[in-house]
Design a protein around this motif. Structure first.
Motif, PDB file in Angstrom:
ATOM      1  N   LYS A 133      99.275 -30.684 -28.321  1.00  0.00           N
ATOM      2  CA  LYS A 133     100.474 -28.977 -28.134  1.00  0.00           C
ATOM      3  C   LYS A 133      99.647 -28.377 -29.103  1.00  0.00           C
ATOM      4  CE  LYS A 133     104.477 -32.723 -27.848  1.00  0.00           C
ATOM      5  NZ  LYS A 133     105.589 -32.840 -28.286  1.00  0.00           N
ATOM      6  N   THR A 134      99.281 -28.311 -29.525  1.00  0.00           N
ATOM      7  CA  THR A 134      98.116 -27.481 -30.905  1.00  0.00           C
ATOM      8  C   THR A 134      97.362 -25.845 -29.556  1.00  0.00           C
ATOM      9  OG1 THR A 134      95.888 -28.033 -30.878  1.00  0.00           O
ATOM     10  CG2 THR A 134      97.117 -28.789 -32.816  1.00  0.00           C
ATOM     11  N   GLU A 135      97.104 -26.433 -28.749  1.00  0.00           N
ATOM     12  CA  GLU A 135      96.091 -25.518 -27.283  1.00  0.00           C
ATOM     13  C   GLU A 135      96.835 -24.703 -26.127  1.00  0.00           C
ATOM     14  OE1 GLU A 135      93.948 -28.005 -25.058  1.00  0.00           O
ATOM     15  OE2 GLU A 135      92.084 -28.549 -26.344  1.00  0.00           O
ATOM     16  N   ASP A 136      98.261 -23.737 -27.129  1.00  0.00           N
ATOM     17  CA  ASP A 136      99.455 -23.186 -26.863  1.00  0.00           C
ATOM     18  C   ASP A 136      98.980 -21.353 -25.983  1.00  0.00           C
ATOM     19  OD1 ASP A 136      98.638 -21.379 -28.974  1.00  0.00           O
ATOM     20  OD2 ASP A 136     100.489 -22.047 -29.614  1.00  0.00           O
ATOM     21  N   LEU A 137      97.506 -21.659 -26.147  1.00  0.00           N
ATOM     22  CA  LEU A 137      96.798 -19.850 -25.040  1.00  0.00           C
ATOM     23  C   LEU A 137      96.978 -20.121 -24.051  1.00  0.00           C
ATOM     24  CD1 LEU A 137      94.668 -18.549 -28.661  1.00  0.00           C
ATOM     25  CD2 LEU A 137      97.186 -17.876 -27.751  1.00  0.00           C
ATOM     26  N   LEU A 138      96.463 -19.488 -23.597  1.00  0.00           N
ATOM     27  CA  LEU A 138      96.290 -18.909 -21.962  1.00  0.00           C
ATOM     28  C   LEU A 138      95.050 -18.863 -21.416  1.00  0.00           C
ATOM     29  CD1 LEU A 138      97.969 -18.157 -18.673  1.00  0.00           C
ATOM     30  CD2 LEU A 138      97.953 -15.981 -19.510  1.00  0.00           C
ATOM     31  N   PHE A 139      94.761 -18.718 -22.612  1.00  0.00           N
ATOM     32  CA  PHE A 139      92.946 -18.173 -22.433  1.00  0.00           C
ATOM     33  C   PHE A 139      92.612 -18.963 -23.989  1.00  0.00           C
ATOM     34  CE2 PHE A 139      94.882 -15.394 -25.136  1.00  0.00           C
ATOM     35  CZ  PHE A 139      93.904 -14.812 -26.092  1.00  0.00           C
ATOM     36  N   GLN A 140      90.725 -19.092 -23.370  1.00  0.00           N
ATOM     37  CA  GLN A 140      89.909 -19.465 -24.661  1.00  0.00           C
ATOM     38  C   GLN A 140      89.431 -18.238 -25.282  1.00  0.00           C
ATOM     39  OE1 GLN A 140      87.903 -23.811 -25.285  1.00  0.00           O
ATOM     40  NE2 GLN A 140      86.118 -22.293 -24.215  1.00  0.00           N
ATOM     41  N   LEU A 141      89.279 -18.352 -25.970  1.00  0.00           N
ATOM     42  CA  LEU A 141      88.831 -17.000 -26.786  1.00  0.00           C
ATOM     43  C   LEU A 141      87.373 -17.976 -27.920  1.00  0.00           C
ATOM     44  CD1 LEU A 141      88.663 -14.146 -27.122  1.00  0.00           C
ATOM     45  CD2 LEU A 141      90.054 -14.383 -29.230  1.00  0.00           C
ATOM     46  N   GLN A 142      86.240 -16.942 -27.754  1.00  0.00           N
ATOM     47  CA  GLN A 142      84.349 -17.689 -28.631  1.00  0.00           C
ATOM     48  C   GLN A 142      84.189 -16.837 -28.766  1.00  0.00           C
ATOM     49  OE1 GLN A 142      83.070 -20.446 -26.501  1.00  0.00           O
ATOM     50  NE2 GLN A 142      80.834 -19.699 -28.184  1.00  0.00           N
ATOM     51  N   PHE A 143      84.209 -16.811 -30.188  1.00  0.00           N
ATOM     52  CA  PHE A 143      83.218 -15.233 -30.533  1.00  0.00           C
ATOM     53  C   PHE A 143      81.874 -16.308 -30.840  1.00  0.00           C
ATOM     54  CE2 PHE A 143      87.233 -14.076 -31.086  1.00  0.00           C
ATOM     55  CZ  PHE A 143      87.375 -12.621 -31.327  1.00  0.00           C
ATOM     56  N   SER A 144      80.854 -15.015 -31.181  1.00  0.00           N
ATOM     57  CA  SER A 144      79.516 -15.531 -31.493  1.00  0.00           C
ATOM     58  C   SER A 144      78.543 -14.593 -31.640  1.00  0.00           C
ATOM     59  CB  SER A 144      78.797 -16.203 -30.603  1.00  0.00           C
ATOM     60  OG  SER A 144      78.748 -15.293 -28.896  1.00  0.00           O
ATOM     61  N   GLY A 145      77.869 -14.698 -32.529  1.00  0.00           N
ATOM     62  CA  GLY A 145      77.089 -13.211 -33.340  1.00  0.00           C
ATOM     63  C   GLY A 145      76.310 -13.995 -34.945  1.00  0.00           C
ATOM     64  N   GLU A 146      75.606 -12.745 -34.590  1.00  0.00           N
ATOM     65  CA  GLU A 146      74.458 -12.830 -36.138  1.00  0.00           C
ATOM     66  C   GLU A 146      74.739 -11.582 -36.573  1.00  0.00           C
ATOM     67  OE1 GLU A 146      70.467 -14.180 -35.056  1.00  0.00           O
ATOM     68  OE2 GLU A 146      70.222 -12.175 -35.857  1.00  0.00           O
ATOM     69  N   VAL A 147      74.823 -12.453 -38.402  1.00  0.00           N
ATOM     70  CA  VAL A 147      74.864 -11.272 -39.551  1.00  0.00           C
ATOM     71  C   VAL A 147      73.484 -11.376 -40.433  1.00  0.00           C
ATOM     72  CG1 VAL A 147      77.521 -11.339 -39.179  1.00  0.00           C
ATOM     73  CG2 VAL A 147      76.711 -13.308 -40.367  1.00  0.00           C
ATOM     74  N   VAL A 148      74.252 -10.293 -41.136  1.00  0.00           N
ATOM     75  CA  VAL A 148      72.458 -10.497 -42.718  1.00  0.00           C
ATOM     76  C   VAL A 148      73.443  -9.941 -43.840  1.00  0.00           C
ATOM     77  CG1 VAL A 148      71.287  -9.033 -43.141  1.00  0.00           C
ATOM     78  CG2 VAL A 148      71.397  -9.231 -40.943  1.00  0.00           C
ATOM     79  N   THR A 149      73.145 -11.121 -44.349  1.00  0.00           N
ATOM     80  CA  THR A 149      73.564 -11.306 -46.038  1.00  0.00           C
ATOM     81  C   THR A 149      73.133  -9.855 -47.107  1.00  0.00           C
ATOM     82  OG1 THR A 149      72.648 -12.096 -46.797  1.00  0.00           O
ATOM     83  CG2 THR A 149      74.462 -13.153 -45.766  1.00  0.00           C
ATOM     84  N   GLU A 150      73.866  -8.911 -48.136  1.00  0.00           N
ATOM     85  CA  GLU A 150      73.086  -8.232 -48.971  1.00  0.00           C
ATOM     86  C   GLU A 150      72.159  -9.319 -48.957  1.00  0.00           C
ATOM     87  OE1 GLU A 150      76.493  -6.278 -50.569  1.00  0.00           O
ATOM     88  OE2 GLU A 150      76.842  -8.467 -51.188  1.00  0.00           O
ATOM     89  N   SER A 151      71.679 -10.077 -49.865  1.00  0.00           N
ATOM     90  CA  SER A 151      70.011 -10.806 -49.683  1.00  0.00           C
ATOM     91  C   SER A 151      69.365 -10.409 -48.882  1.00  0.00           C
ATOM     92  CB  SER A 151      70.275 -11.961 -50.752  1.00  0.00           C
ATOM     93  OG  SER A 151      71.205 -12.793 -49.588  1.00  0.00           O
ATOM     94  N   GLY A 152      69.785 -10.092 -47.332  1.00  0.00           N
ATOM     95  CA  GLY A 152      68.044 -10.430 -46.715  1.00  0.00           C
ATOM     96  C   GLY A 152      68.862 -11.505 -45.725  1.00  0.00           C
ATOM     97  N   ASP A 153      69.464 -12.872 -45.553  1.00  0.00           N
ATOM     98  CA  ASP A 153      69.751 -14.143 -45.196  1.00  0.00           C
ATOM     99  C   ASP A 153      70.041 -13.256 -43.649  1.00  0.00           C
ATOM    100  OD1 ASP A 153      68.863 -15.636 -47.294  1.00  0.00           O
ATOM    101  OD2 ASP A 153      70.750 -15.664 -48.268  1.00  0.00           O
ATOM    102  N   ILE A 154      69.873 -13.998 -42.773  1.00  0.00           N
ATOM    103  CA  ILE A 154      70.509 -14.120 -41.143  1.00  0.00           C
ATOM    104  C   ILE A 154      70.415 -15.025 -41.336  1.00  0.00           C
ATOM    105  CG2 ILE A 154      69.787 -14.098 -38.850  1.00  0.00           C
ATOM    106  CD1 ILE A 154      67.163 -12.695 -39.796  1.00  0.00           C
ATOM    107  N   LEU A 155      72.402 -15.015 -40.702  1.00  0.00           N
ATOM    108  CA  LEU A 155      73.543 -16.450 -40.007  1.00  0.00           C
ATOM    109  C   LEU A 155      73.865 -15.917 -39.365  1.00  0.00           C
ATOM    110  CD1 LEU A 155      75.668 -16.586 -43.767  1.00  0.00           C
ATOM    111  CD2 LEU A 155      73.257 -17.485 -43.422  1.00  0.00           C
TER     112      LEU A 155
END
Length: 346
Positions: A133-155
Motif C-alpha cells: 500500500k505504500t506505493e501510492d504514486l502514479l509514477f516512479q521517480l529516480q534521481f541519479s547523480g555525482e557530487v564533489v564534497t568540500e574535501s574533494g571526495d567524489i560521491l
C-alpha cells in the motif's frame, strides 16, 4: 485543474417564502461548484421535518431528469452522480416532506477545466493489485547523480521514489501542491521547506540571479522547469511571475511572510515508458548532501531524473492515486485526471 469540493457549498438564500404561494411550500436556493464530489451533502431539510411524523420521510418528486441527486429519508440532499454545468446549470427539485412540498433550486457554478478531457497522450497504465500500500504514486521517480564534497571526495548514487512518504517526509502534501492540467498532460508540483541548509542553497541561487532551473529530455517531450520564487520580496511588482504563482498557490500562502522560498516544478507527463532528464545545475552552488552517516555540503557534477509511469490501481486516479474514479458502464478512468473514456456503443 479540477479541485475536490471542500466546504465550498454556499447557501445563497437561507429561507425564502415565495409571494403568492402557500406557507407550506418554502423555497430554497443552493449554489455549488460543478465539480462537487459524489456523496457530498449539499443541503438538509431535517429541521423542516421536525414537526412531521417519523413515518413520513422525504421523497424526491421531480426536477432531476439525470438522477444527479438523491434525497435521504431524513431530508438530506446528496450528490448521487457527477454534475456538469454544460449539461444542466440549474435544477429545481421538488421534494415532498410529510404533507408539504419543498422547492430547492440547485445552481451549478462553472469551474474552469472541468470536466477533465481524456487525453490519450498521457493515458497511464492500470497498476495491478498489490498488497504494498505504500506505493501510492502514479509514477516512479529516480534521481541519479555525482557530487564533489568540500574535501574533494567524489560521491555518486541513485535514489528511487515510489510513494508519498518518500517525497514528503513529515506529512502528505495539500491538494494544491500537486496539480494536473485539464487536458494537456502537464504536472505542477509546489514545494517549500524551512530547513536551513535548503534555504541557504536557494538563497545562493537567488543571489546569483538564477530564478529558474531546467532539465532537458532525451525524448521529444519538453523538459522539466523549476521556477524559484522569493516570498520575502514584493512579488506584486512582477506581474507575469505573480500571475503564474497565484495560478497554482493559494493567496494565503503567497502572503505568508514566514515562508522564504517556494519552488514550482512543471513537466509534461510521460505515457508508457521512462523518460530521462538531464538537469543543468550550477557547479558553484552548495547543496546539502545526506546519505546514511554522511552529511556534507557538496557541488553537483551532474543530476539526472527518470520518470516512469506505473499507473494507479483500478478505481483510483491522481498523482498520488488518492482520488476515486466516477466512471461507469465500463468506461475507462484516466489515471492522470479522472476523465472517462466510454467504450464503443456509448
Amino acid at each position: 485543474m479540477a479541485t475536490i469540493f471542500q466546504a465550498l457549498l454556499v447557501v445563497t438564500s437561507c429561507l425564502q417564502v415565495c409571494i403568492g404561494t402557500s406557507t407550506t411550500s418554502p423555497a430554497f436556493s443552493v449554489s455549488v461548484p460543478e465539480n462537487v464530489a459524489v456523496g457530498e451533502t449539499i443541503f438538509s431539510l431535517t429541521w423542516i421535518q421536525a414537526g412531521e411524523k417519523a413515518e413520513l420521510p422525504c421523497n424526491k418528486m421531480e426536477g432531476d431528469p439525470y438522477n444527479r441527486f438523491t434525497v435521504t429519508k431524513n431530508c438530506t440532499v446528496v450528490v448521487a452522480n457527477p454534475l456538469d454545468w454544460s449539461v444542466q446549470p440549474v435544477y429545481l427539485l421538488n421534494i415532498r416532506s410529510g404533507h408539504r412540498n419543498t422547492s430547492v433550486q440547485v445552481e451549478l457554478t462553472d469551474i474552469n477545466g472541468y470536466p477533465p478531457v481524456y487525453n490519450e497522450t498521457c493515458q497511464t497504465p492500470v497498476r495491478p493489485y498489490s498488497n504494498r500500500k505504500t506505493e501510492d504514486l502514479l509514477f516512479q521517480l529516480q534521481f541519479s547523480g555525482e557530487v564533489v564534497t568540500e574535501s574533494g571526495d567524489i560521491l555518486s548514487g541513485n535514489k528511487v521514489y515510489h510513494n508519498t512518504s518518500d517525497l514528503w517526509k513529515i506529512k502528505p502534501p495539500f491538494d494544491w501542491q500537486i496539480q494536473t492540467d485539464n487536458g494537456d498532460c502537464n504536472v505542477h508540483i509546489v514545494s517549500y521547506d524551512t530547513y536551513i541548509d535548503y534555504l541557504n542553497t536557494l538563497q545562493q541561487l537567488w543571489d546569483k540571479n538564477i530564478h529558474q532551473l531546467k532539465c532537458t529530455s532525451d525524448s521529444k517531450l519538453p523538459g522539466i522547469v523549476i521556477d524559484l520564487y522569493n516570498l520575502k520580496l514584493n512579488i506584486e511588482k512582477d506581474e507575469p511571475r505573480r500571475a503564474t504563482l497565484k495560478k497554482y498557490v493559494p493567496e494565503s500562502v503567497v502572503n505568508n511572510r514566514d515562508l522564504n522560498f517556494l519552488l514550482i516544478w512543471s513537466w509534461p507527463f510521460p505515457t508508457t515508458k521512462t523518460v530521462s532528464y538531464s538537469c543543468d545545475v550550477p557547479s558553484d552552488i552548495d547543496f546539502s548532501f545526506k546519505s546514511n552517516d554522511i552529511r556534507a555540503l557538496v557541488n553537483i557534477e551532474y543530476l539526472d531524473i527518470g520518470i516512469t509511469p506505473v499507473g494507479c490501481p483500478v478505481g483510483k486516479y491522481g498523482l498520488r492515486c488518492q482520488r476515486d474514479c466516477i466512471c461507469k458502464n465500463g468506461a475507462r478512468c484516466h489515471g492522470f485526471n479522472g476523465a472517462c473514456k466510454c467504450p464503443p456503443g456509448w
